[in-house]
Design an enzyme around this catalytic site. Sequence first.
Site, PDB file in Angstrom:
ATOM      1  N   ASP A  39       0.810  -1.226  -0.151  1.00 51.62           N
ATOM      2  CA  ASP A  39       0.414   0.096  -0.020  1.00 51.62           C
ATOM      3  C   ASP A  39       1.102   1.310  -0.046  1.00 51.62           C
ATOM      4  OD1 ASP A  39       0.842  -0.374   2.748  1.00 51.62           O
ATOM      5  OD2 ASP A  39      -1.112   0.156   3.620  1.00 51.62           O
ATOM      6  N   GLY A  40       2.445   0.730   0.266  1.00 51.92           N
ATOM      7  CA  GLY A  40       2.755   2.063  -0.216  1.00 51.92           C
ATOM      8  C   GLY A  40       3.814   2.411   1.578  1.00 51.92           C
ATOM      9  N   HIS A 131      18.383  27.823   3.549  1.00 55.26           N
ATOM     10  CA  HIS A 131      17.473  28.742   3.185  1.00 55.26           C
ATOM     11  C   HIS A 131      17.512  30.157   3.396  1.00 55.26           C
ATOM     12  CE1 HIS A 131      15.130  30.325  -0.322  1.00 55.26           C
ATOM     13  NE2 HIS A 131      13.990  30.424   0.672  1.00 55.26           N
ATOM     14  N   LYS A 193      13.212  41.190  -8.334  1.00 53.40           N
ATOM     15  CA  LYS A 193      12.447  40.583  -9.058  1.00 53.40           C
ATOM     16  C   LYS A 193      11.870  40.770  -8.105  1.00 53.40           C
ATOM     17  CE  LYS A 193      13.451  36.257  -6.656  1.00 53.40           C
ATOM     18  NZ  LYS A 193      13.637  34.741  -6.387  1.00 53.40           N
ATOM     19  N   ARG A 195       7.671  38.956  -8.121  1.00 58.96           N
ATOM     20  CA  ARG A 195       7.448  37.249  -8.160  1.00 58.96           C
ATOM     21  C   ARG A 195       5.583  37.547  -8.517  1.00 58.96           C
ATOM     22  NH1 ARG A 195       9.743  32.870  -7.948  1.00 58.96           N
ATOM     23  NH2 ARG A 195      11.530  32.338  -6.346  1.00 58.96           N
ATOM     24  N   ASP A 219      23.823  31.229  -5.118  1.00 58.55           N
ATOM     25  CA  ASP A 219      21.852  30.808  -4.384  1.00 58.55           C
ATOM     26  C   ASP A 219      22.188  30.012  -4.005  1.00 58.55           C
ATOM     27  OD1 ASP A 219      19.698  31.666  -3.518  1.00 58.55           O
ATOM     28  OD2 ASP A 219      18.579  31.843  -5.427  1.00 58.55           O
ATOM     29  N   THR A 224      12.335  25.465 -10.374  1.00 58.51           N
ATOM     30  CA  THR A 224      11.971  25.568 -11.488  1.00 58.51           C
ATOM     31  C   THR A 224      13.115  26.223 -12.171  1.00 58.51           C
ATOM     32  OG1 THR A 224      10.891  26.952 -11.350  1.00 58.51           O
ATOM     33  CG2 THR A 224       9.768  26.046 -10.655  1.00 58.51           C
ATOM     34  N   ALA A 225      14.097  27.130 -11.816  1.00 58.97           N
ATOM     35  CA  ALA A 225      15.065  27.920 -12.443  1.00 58.97           C
ATOM     36  C   ALA A 225      14.720  28.414 -13.669  1.00 58.97           C
ATOM     37  CB  ALA A 225      16.091  26.603 -13.215  1.00 58.97           C
ATOM     38  N   GLY A 226      13.013  29.255 -13.124  1.00 57.79           N
ATOM     39  CA  GLY A 226      13.284  30.135 -13.669  1.00 57.79           C
ATOM     40  C   GLY A 226      13.972  31.254 -13.421  1.00 57.79           C
TER      41      GLY A 226
END
Length: 313
Positions: A39-40, A131, A193, A195, A219, A224-226
């Site tokens: 079942d995982g 972070h 930036k 967002r 960084d 997402t590398a955007g």
Amino acid sequence: MAIHKIKFFAGRGSRYLAEKIVASYGTTLGDSEVLQFSDGEFQPCFNESIRGCTVFIIQSTFPPLDNLMELLMMVDAARRASAYKVIAVMPYFGWARQDRKDRPRVPIGAKLVANMLVAAGVDRIMTMDLHADQIQGFFDVPVDALYASGIFVPYIRNLNIENLSIAAPDMGGAKRANTYAKHLGTPIIISHKERAKANVVGKMTAIGEVKDRNIIIVDDMIDTAGTICMAADMLMEKGAKSVRAAITHPILSGQAYEKINASALQEVICTDTIPLNPEKDLHKFKVMTVADIFANVIERVHNYKEISSIFFK
């Protein structure tokens, strides 16, 4: 010198890195396995005695959620097996971006993860390039927050790049970029930036001298590398000679690999806290291992030596 025997174990998500860490330390991984149910559900198990041992469990908590749950269950199993100390080595600390309430009615995910780890029974945490540094204060146990600058700065210095500048991809990364710039003796550029929404950047501008500079964007993670691709393209449009990136944690979700390969980035220098996808085009990537840094700190912690002198931040 430490009197308690040391043993290393790895979660499934970070076994590739754990093998390098223990090899650098001069030993081997302990015998463990994970029983998988249909079942995982799964159940980690230590296949050797760890009674009275200082146990280091190596596991980054990048997606999927199983990586975090497996670490928590391994910590609980070690505690119930009478380990002397249980230390979680988390090269990448997941949920670190959720370090505060940035809008109403949202959780502080990093604090929740810290609470779960302490509840499971960890005695100490080792991680790299959080972070937000204040996450260390979310724990009621010692946290060794290491820095990838210890391997990135010498590599960048050996490139002997002329007209070098260090750039931050956003205002939040200014402190990190300033640290690199200080060690390398270079000017700093700040990208500003706006967002449109989470993981989507609206527009971006640069603060600092860009024209005819060879720029390295630093960084802690690339998802997402955007942002980083937009920053690289924007810097090239403003007259930069070249743009590279030095990123600690290569999360690289969605179309990140394709974005990087289509962008102006000349090279992406990253660590092995998270494995790259071998099925992707990796010709722009330079991977540097953090195994020696973690092995050194583990040895110092186990033998009650100071570690502040090896921090390169």
